[in-house]
Scaffold this motif. Sequence first.
Motif, short mmCIF file in Angstrom:
data_model
loop_
_atom_site.label_atom_id
_atom_site.label_comp_id
_atom_site.label_asym_id
_atom_site.label_seq_id
_atom_site.Cartn_x
_atom_site.Cartn_y
_atom_site.Cartn_z
N VAL A 1 55.66 6.11 13.60
CA VAL A 1 54.71 6.55 12.60
C VAL A 1 54.79 5.60 11.41
O VAL A 1 55.89 5.24 10.97
CB VAL A 1 55.03 7.99 12.13
CG1 VAL A 1 54.00 8.49 11.16
CG2 VAL A 1 55.15 8.92 13.31
N ARG A 2 53.64 5.20 10.90
CA ARG A 2 53.66 4.36 9.70
C ARG A 2 54.18 5.15 8.50
O ARG A 2 54.05 6.38 8.45
CB ARG A 2 52.26 3.82 9.41
CG ARG A 2 51.93 2.60 10.27
CD ARG A 2 50.55 2.10 9.99
NE ARG A 2 50.47 1.36 8.74
CZ ARG A 2 50.12 0.09 8.66
NH1 ARG A 2 49.84 -0.60 9.75
NH2 ARG A 2 50.04 -0.51 7.50
N ILE A 3 54.74 4.44 7.54
CA ILE A 3 55.41 5.11 6.43
C ILE A 3 54.47 5.87 5.51
O ILE A 3 54.91 6.72 4.74
CB ILE A 3 56.26 4.12 5.59
CG1 ILE A 3 55.41 2.97 5.09
CG2 ILE A 3 57.41 3.61 6.40
CD1 ILE A 3 56.15 2.05 4.17
N GLU A 4 53.16 5.63 5.62
CA GLU A 4 52.21 6.39 4.83
C GLU A 4 52.15 7.85 5.27
O GLU A 4 51.73 8.72 4.52
CB GLU A 4 50.80 5.79 4.94
CG GLU A 4 50.66 4.43 4.31
CD GLU A 4 50.84 3.32 5.33
OE1 GLU A 4 51.55 3.54 6.33
OE2 GLU A 4 50.28 2.23 5.11
N HIS A 5 52.57 8.11 6.50
CA HIS A 5 52.42 9.45 7.07
C HIS A 5 53.73 10.23 7.13
O HIS A 5 53.79 11.28 7.76
CB HIS A 5 51.85 9.33 8.49
CG HIS A 5 50.58 8.56 8.55
ND1 HIS A 5 49.40 9.02 8.02
CD2 HIS A 5 50.29 7.33 9.07
CE1 HIS A 5 48.45 8.13 8.22
NE2 HIS A 5 48.96 7.10 8.84
N GLU B 1 62.28 10.90 15.97
CA GLU B 1 62.55 11.73 17.14
C GLU B 1 62.28 13.17 16.77
O GLU B 1 62.90 13.72 15.85
CB GLU B 1 64.00 11.55 17.58
CG GLU B 1 64.29 12.17 18.92
CD GLU B 1 65.69 11.83 19.39
OE1 GLU B 1 66.65 12.37 18.78
OE2 GLU B 1 65.84 11.04 20.32
N VAL B 2 61.34 13.81 17.51
CA VAL B 2 60.89 15.16 17.19
C VAL B 2 61.07 16.02 18.43
O VAL B 2 60.90 15.56 19.56
CB VAL B 2 59.39 15.15 16.79
CG1 VAL B 2 58.94 16.53 16.36
CG2 VAL B 2 59.15 14.16 15.68
N LYS C 1 66.55 5.29 6.24
CA LYS C 1 67.71 4.82 6.98
C LYS C 1 67.82 5.57 8.29
O LYS C 1 67.25 6.66 8.44
CB LYS C 1 68.99 5.03 6.16
CG LYS C 1 69.00 4.27 4.86
CD LYS C 1 70.23 4.56 4.07
CE LYS C 1 70.19 3.85 2.73
NZ LYS C 1 71.31 4.22 1.87
N LEU C 2 68.54 5.01 9.24
CA LEU C 2 68.75 5.68 10.52
C LEU C 2 69.44 7.02 10.29
O LEU C 2 70.39 7.11 9.51
CB LEU C 2 69.59 4.81 11.45
CG LEU C 2 68.96 3.50 11.91
CD1 LEU C 2 69.93 2.74 12.79
CD2 LEU C 2 67.67 3.75 12.66
N GLY C 3 68.96 8.05 10.95
CA GLY C 3 69.55 9.37 10.82
C GLY C 3 68.96 10.22 9.73
O GLY C 3 69.30 11.40 9.62
N ASP C 4 68.06 9.66 8.90
CA ASP C 4 67.41 10.45 7.84
C ASP C 4 66.49 11.49 8.45
O ASP C 4 65.84 11.25 9.48
CB ASP C 4 66.58 9.54 6.92
CG ASP C 4 67.42 8.82 5.90
OD1 ASP C 4 68.63 9.08 5.84
OD2 ASP C 4 66.86 7.99 5.16
N VAL D 1 64.10 13.12 13.10
CA VAL D 1 65.20 12.24 12.69
C VAL D 1 64.78 10.79 12.93
O VAL D 1 64.22 10.47 13.99
CB VAL D 1 66.47 12.56 13.50
CG1 VAL D 1 67.62 11.67 13.06
CG2 VAL D 1 66.84 14.02 13.35
N VAL D 2 65.06 9.93 11.97
CA VAL D 2 64.73 8.50 12.10
C VAL D 2 65.68 7.87 13.11
O VAL D 2 66.90 7.96 12.97
CB VAL D 2 64.83 7.79 10.74
CG1 VAL D 2 64.63 6.30 10.90
CG2 VAL D 2 63.82 8.36 9.76
#
Length: 164
Positions: free
Chosen positions: A91-95, A75-76, A35-38, A63-64
């Motif tokens: 980034v794909r969810i596998e990573h 966001e990094v 979800k956003l903010g995770d 943060v997503v």
Amino acid sequence: MPHSYGYRARTRDLFCKGFRQNGTLATQRYLKTYKLGDLVDIKADGAIQKGMPHKFYHGKTGVVWNITKRAVGVEVNKVVGGRIMKKRIHVRIEHIKHSTCRKEFLDRVAKNDRVAKLAKKAGKQVSLKREAALQPKGHRLIGVKSTNNSVETLYPEAYVNLFV
């Protein structure tokens, strides 16, 4: 000195899988909900090259900020020339995986809520702040026999040159 400066240069150990972690991916990895903010940890999986982040972001927490069909925008923070820049990458969810950096804090908040509710019901005042651990009490060594309980001070011996 390395001879190549490519996109995946010097990532032999960085992107390799752990011992006995080879094989196909678990489907549970694709079923996670973001979800956003995770808060998420970026950990590149070398078995999947699509949507892999740059080696700099491996091991970073972000943060997503965006969610797409197969990827997540993260966001990094990145230190560039003495200043901290917010970098937005997809980034794909596998990573990625959910970060556990706030788990202890959230557990403590839930525990404090339960304790406060019970204390209010009982009409008591309870401190919910964290307290420093108390120093351990002095204790005796069991099984050590001593004839005199005096303190013995040890001094260094004077240097003696044996090779003259």
